[in-house]
Design an enzyme around this catalytic site. Structure first.
Site, PDB file in Angstrom:
ATOM      1  N   HIS A  43      43.366 -10.005  14.151  1.00  0.00           N
ATOM      2  CA  HIS A  43      42.861  -9.052  15.348  1.00  0.00           C
ATOM      3  C   HIS A  43      44.102  -8.997  15.987  1.00  0.00           C
ATOM      4  CE1 HIS A  43      38.801  -9.434  15.947  1.00  0.00           C
ATOM      5  NE2 HIS A  43      38.682  -8.295  15.958  1.00  0.00           N
ATOM      6  N   ASP A  62      42.060  -6.093  13.197  1.00  0.00           N
ATOM      7  CA  ASP A  62      41.531  -4.714  13.184  1.00  0.00           C
ATOM      8  C   ASP A  62      41.547  -4.586  14.946  1.00  0.00           C
ATOM      9  OD1 ASP A  62      39.795  -4.859  11.778  1.00  0.00           O
ATOM     10  OD2 ASP A  62      37.842  -5.840  12.475  1.00  0.00           O
TER      11      ASP A  62
HETATM   12 NI    NI Z   1      36.369  -4.140  16.809  1.00  0.00          NI
END
Ligand code: NI
Length: 470
Positions: A422, A277
């Site tokens: 992430h 992400d």
């Molecule tokens: Ni996010």
């Protein structure tokens, strides 16, 4: 298709009043002629008011509907203008100049029951400069309603800023107009939607500013047409409903379904989806792509719309190397706390940017913070983007430590897991080789989210948490 119906009025001066000889200032009102005719639109009755006195002449085209409230609102605007005109005309001392007031009406239908009423007022009293003004009513004759702009464009700071930007760009593109505009005056009118005179069609949102309102008088009434394509992301569902446009995303099916190809599934295989992400990130995303290549792994990148324009070649690389690209919104808001128009914009802006870069739209969607509501689901469905949650949180954003990221993932992963990481933290890139090495040794294959859903035979729109165990 837009039909435009304009009434042109031809006024003849009959001099009826002057035959009465010397006048006192009396009873101008009695000279008014009222004529009603049916318009070609059912429920809209045309009214023409005319009067001719020594002091003034007027011809006013107006409309009556079967809804008293609607009629009253229009009537009250007409009456106010008429009374003021008559009073000023009576006070006019330039005797040889008859004051004139013409109010013309243009009616443009939006649907079977909704219309834009565009009044044009031309007034001249004595030797003063004439006055030209527009007054707009957008009405629904079935509901007896006068629409406000805020009915179609939620009056949020974001929408105001966006609309202002679009208007400024439109004006900047017109050199002659740009030279006339007094920007502070323009911005003042945009601060409150109720200040604006507007009409709407499925082709454009049209704004009108009266003489002297935002420019020197020489500019006259300013009419600015914003093509619907430029403003449709601001229009809420009610607006789409009014315009009888189906709310459809800009994506078409062929674009949406262009998901990466998959290897045939092994019926006894173990599959997980690696998801990343908040990127792309110039260095971290590139490192992660290198690692995925080393392990013959496919991942899914939930990208932020406001990031992808910075790294278009990185976005292209992700797509070309067979990974899946999902949307993580444009600006990473908590979608459960914003209005529908904003949700729509967050989807649409990212879709559009992505389409420009890789020629197709994101295929899956992950809401920031995992926060979604029914409205998010509606848009996700419209855009054919399954809402993807996760079953394993690497907590990389919290620990920022490669060893701890490894432990979280390896301990949490089971067959069918969706793993959240992430691609903006170096520690995540650092942990990934040891994570993949371990999981590979345990027999896992790394597939995209859409492939995982296909394998699980649950490719519906979602939400999906990845809790499947085989
Ligand atoms: Ni996010």
């Amino acid at each position: 298709m837009i039909f435009i119906f304009t009434m042109f009025y031809i006024f003849t001066v009959t001099g009826v009043e002057s035959e009465m000889g010397v006048e006192t200032a009396e009873p101008v009102e009695t000279s008014e002629q009222v004529e009603m005719t049916e318009s070609k639109y059912p429920g809209l009755h045309l009214e023409t008011l005319t009067a001719s006195t020594e002091k003034y002449i007027y011809a006013i085209h107006s409309i009556k509907t079967d809804h008293p409230n609607l009629t009253d609102a229009i009537q009250s605007w007409i009456d106010g203008n008429k009374k003021q005109f008559i009073n000023e005309a009576k006070e006019n001392t330039v005797l040889d100049l008859t004051a004139t007031l013409h109010i013309d009406l243009e009616t443009t239908p939006i649907s079977d029951s909704a219309y834009n009423l565009i009044f044009s007022k031309h007034e001249k009293i004595g030797d003063a400069n004439g006055i030209n003004e527009k007054k707009l009513f957008t009405i629904n004759i079935e509901e007896g309603k006068i629409y406000k702009l805020a009915d179609f464009i939620e009056e949020t700071d974001e929408n105001k800023a966006d609309l202002t930007q679009i208007i400024l760009e439109k004006i900047a593109a017109d050199e002659a107009l740009n030279a006339e505009i007094i920007e502070t005056e323009l911005l003042a009118t945009l601060a409150d939607f109720d200040n604006l005179e507007w009409a709407i069609t499925d082709e454009a949102l049209i704004f009108y500013w009266n003489e002297y309102e935002i420019a020197a008088g020489s500019a006259g009434v300013i009419r600015l047409e914003l093509p619907f394509d430029d403003i449709k992301h601001l229009i809420n569902e009610k607006g789409y409903e009014l315009l009888q446009l189906e709310f459809v995303p800009n994506a078409d099916d062929t674009d949406v379904i262009a998901r990466p190809e998959r290897e045939p599934f092994d019926p006894d295989g173990k599959y997980v989806a690696l998801t990343f992400d908040d990127g792309p990130h110039q260095t971290v995303t590139a490192l992660i792509l290198d690692t995925l290549n080393d392990f013959d792994a496919k991942g899914t990148f939930f990208m932020l719309g406001n990031q992808i324009d910075y790294y278009p070649s990185l976005v292209q690389r992700v797509a070309e190397e067979g990974h899946e690209i999902g949307s993580h919104t444009e600006t990473h808001p908590d979608l459960s706390k914003v209005d529908g128009a904003r949700i729509k914009k967050e989807f649409e802006a990212t879709n559009e940017r992505m389409h420009k870069i890789i020629g197709r739209y994101p295929t899956v969607f992950r809401p920031p913070y995992g926060a979604y509501n029914e409205e998010v689901m509606t848009y996700a469905t419209n855009y054919k983007q399954p809402v993807i949650m996760w079953s394993v949180d690497s907590l990389d954003w919290k620990t920022r430590n490669a060893a701890e990221i490894y432990t979280e993932i390896v301990n949490g992963t089971t067959n069918g897991s969706i793993i959240l990481m992430h691609d903006i933290h170096e520690e995540t890139a650092e942990a990934l080789p040891i994570v993949l090495n371990k999981l590979k040794n345990e027999g896992y294959s790394f597939v995209t989210v859409s492939q995982l859903l296909e394998w699980r035979e649950t490719p519906e729109i979602g939400p999906h948490f990845g809790t499947y165990k085989k």
